[in-house]
Design an enzyme around this catalytic site. Structure first.
Site, PDB file in Angstrom:
ATOM      1  N   CYS A 123      36.184 -50.673 106.148  1.00  0.00           N
ATOM      2  CA  CYS A 123      37.255 -50.660 105.156  1.00  0.00           C
ATOM      3  C   CYS A 123      36.682 -50.253 103.809  1.00  0.00           C
ATOM      4  CB  CYS A 123      37.920 -52.030 105.076  1.00  0.00           C
ATOM      5  SG  CYS A 123      39.297 -52.097 103.908  1.00  0.00           S
ATOM      6  N   LYS A 131      35.889 -53.336 109.948  1.00  0.00           N
ATOM      7  CA  LYS A 131      37.335 -53.530 110.072  1.00  0.00           C
ATOM      8  C   LYS A 131      37.691 -53.499 111.559  1.00  0.00           C
ATOM      9  CE  LYS A 131      41.671 -51.525 108.320  1.00  0.00           C
ATOM     10  NZ  LYS A 131      42.234 -50.404 107.528  1.00  0.00           N
ATOM     11  N   HIS A 137      44.316 -53.690 106.201  1.00  0.00           N
ATOM     12  CA  HIS A 137      44.082 -54.131 104.824  1.00  0.00           C
ATOM     13  C   HIS A 137      45.412 -54.353 104.112  1.00  0.00           C
ATOM     14  CE1 HIS A 137      41.523 -54.563 101.229  1.00  0.00           C
ATOM     15  NE2 HIS A 137      42.589 -54.104 100.589  1.00  0.00           N
ATOM     16  N   CYS A 138      45.544 -55.535 103.499  1.00  0.00           N
ATOM     17  CA  CYS A 138      46.734 -55.854 102.720  1.00  0.00           C
ATOM     18  C   CYS A 138      46.423 -55.615 101.248  1.00  0.00           C
ATOM     19  CB  CYS A 138      47.164 -57.302 102.959  1.00  0.00           C
ATOM     20  SG  CYS A 138      48.535 -57.823 101.904  1.00  0.00           S
ATOM     21  N   CYS A 141      47.059 -59.072  99.224  1.00  0.00           N
ATOM     22  CA  CYS A 141      46.011 -60.076  99.445  1.00  0.00           C
ATOM     23  C   CYS A 141      44.625 -59.515  99.126  1.00  0.00           C
ATOM     24  CB  CYS A 141      46.039 -60.572 100.892  1.00  0.00           C
ATOM     25  SG  CYS A 141      47.557 -61.427 101.361  1.00  0.00           S
ATOM     26  N   CYS A 144      41.302 -57.705 104.515  1.00  0.00           N
ATOM     27  CA  CYS A 144      41.659 -57.223 105.837  1.00  0.00           C
ATOM     28  C   CYS A 144      42.139 -58.412 106.662  1.00  0.00           C
ATOM     29  CB  CYS A 144      40.466 -56.546 106.513  1.00  0.00           C
ATOM     30  SG  CYS A 144      40.144 -54.870 105.906  1.00  0.00           S
ATOM     31  N   HIS A 151      53.275 -58.292 104.908  1.00  0.00           N
ATOM     32  CA  HIS A 151      53.131 -59.247 103.811  1.00  0.00           C
ATOM     33  C   HIS A 151      54.526 -59.727 103.429  1.00  0.00           C
ATOM     34  CE1 HIS A 151      51.046 -61.161 100.411  1.00  0.00           C
ATOM     35  NE2 HIS A 151      52.209 -60.980  99.789  1.00  0.00           N
ATOM     36  N   CYS A 152      54.739 -61.034 103.520  1.00  0.00           N
ATOM     37  CA  CYS A 152      56.061 -61.601 103.260  1.00  0.00           C
ATOM     38  C   CYS A 152      56.073 -62.291 101.898  1.00  0.00           C
ATOM     39  CB  CYS A 152      56.436 -62.608 104.348  1.00  0.00           C
ATOM     40  SG  CYS A 152      58.060 -63.358 104.105  1.00  0.00           S
ATOM     41  N   CYS A 158      50.478 -63.133 103.803  1.00  0.00           N
ATOM     42  CA  CYS A 158      50.574 -62.223 104.927  1.00  0.00           C
ATOM     43  C   CYS A 158      50.951 -63.017 106.175  1.00  0.00           C
ATOM     44  CB  CYS A 158      49.243 -61.509 105.162  1.00  0.00           C
ATOM     45  SG  CYS A 158      49.057 -59.967 104.243  1.00  0.00           S
TER      46      CYS A 158
END
Length: 348
Positions: A123, A131, A137-138, A141, A144, A151-152, A158
């Site tokens: 990553c 990774k 990857h977010c 956040c 990874c 993502h909520c 996440c």
């Protein structure tokens, strides 16, 4: 020789297990605001239902019933009250556990030695650490996440491997509580009309509050229901939302097999309670091309899935894991080669 960042003598799964037990809270202003708003909205409907349904229309003045349930409610009202309260608070607990549970952050580590080529990814945003195939990857956040679904912002976290159970329970119980709120508000309105009370006799604020609670309950019923259906479809296909856009998926199995990976191996009452599931992430889990028509995987991918699963589970030693995955890579080449020969033979 690649080593884990930290103590390389620890087994891989132990490192992952220790890492996921760390405290997790995402400092994101928008996410925190929406998460608090979610709780406030559900509690608004909760309070309005208690005030104008249970302690208004279900009120019992006979003190003989009070000693049975401990509440000034009719027997039916007391049963509905305890059911409603159970669903409401399980929803809140599931929401909090979704927010404060590590979703499956991949610990900083170099690429393991002798890793098959198809599993080698790094990553760029995580300082080129390894990774895993089913990690993504977010940006919010900045980590990874293994089996990242999405993502909520409503839980300020996440949704990944380790909190998917809590998220699904949050959707389930929030939808049920919202449905009950809407039904109770309709029942209160019907009882109010049966007593032939004119609108002029009703308190404007009370009428407005009940109407808003009804609309809120209706909205959250369909909102959470739609998300829950998507989660169930993802579990059925062993596919996250991110993998859906990439047309990838995990090993295909039955619905119960896929549920056990997130909820625990044994089907029990704990599946419907927000308790931590006894599961462990397999960071070596490969991905496969998702079928175009929603059918099962092709023969080559199915064979590879079986071979990879058998080899990965054959040893708990990290060095053995890496060597067996190398064998799985060779097995994949053999399977695809045989498939190509069959296609050539068929065409000629």
């Amino acid at each position: 020789n690649a080593e884990y960042m930290g103590d390389p003598s620890q087994p891989y799964l132990d490192v992952f297990t220790r890492h996921r037990r760390t405290m997790w809270f995402l400092v994101d202003g928008c996410g925190i605001a929406l998460s608090l708003l979610t709780i406030l909205l559900t509690q608004f409907g909760h309070v309005i239902t208690l005030r104008y349904f249970f302690f208004d229309w279900m009120y019992e003045s006979d003190v003989r019933f009070h000693s049975i349930t401990g509440l000034p409610l009719r027997p039916v009202g007391a049963i509905l009250f305890f059911l409603y309260e159970f669903i409401i608070w399980i929803s809140v607990i599931s929401h909090l556990r979704s927010a404060f549970t590590n979703p499956g952050v991949v610990p900083p580590m170099a690429v393991p030695k002798e890793l098959p080529q198809q599993l080698v990814r790094d990553c760029k945003k995580c300082s080129y650490y390894w990774k895993p195939p089913r990690a993504h990857h977010c940006k919010t956040c900045n980590k990874c996440i293994f089996r990242m679904d999405h993502h909520c912002p409503w839980v300020n976290n996440c949704v990944g491997f380790y909190n998917q159970k809590f998220f699904m329970l949050f959707l389930l119980y929030t939808g049920l509580s919202a449905l009950l709120t809407a039904v109770f508000m309709i029942a209160a309105g019907v009882m109010w009309l049966r007593l032939e009370q004119g609108k002029a006799q009703a308190e404007p604020l009370a009428f407005l509050a009940c109407f808003c609670a009804f609309l809120e309950g209706l909205f959250f019923t369909f909102f959470t229901g739609d998300f829950l259906v998507e989660q169930i479809e993802g579990v059925t296909l062993n596919q996250t939302t991110v993998e859906t856009h990439q047309r990838k998926c995990g090993k295909q199995g039955t619905f119960l097999d896929n549920m056990r990976e997130s909820f625990g191996s044994s089907l029990s009452i704990f599946w419907v309670l927000p308790t931590a599931p006894p599961v462990r992430a397999n960071f070596y889990e490969p991905t496969f091309d998702a079928p175009d028509d929603g059918s099962d995987l092709s023969d080559s991918d199915s064979d590879l899935s079986t071979v990879s699963s058998d080899l990965v589970s054959s040893s708990e030693d990290p060095d053995d894991r890496e060597s067996t995955h190398l064998s799985a890579h060779r097995a994949k080449s053999t399977v695809h080669a045989n498939t190509s020969r069959k296609r050539v033979a068929a065409s000629t």
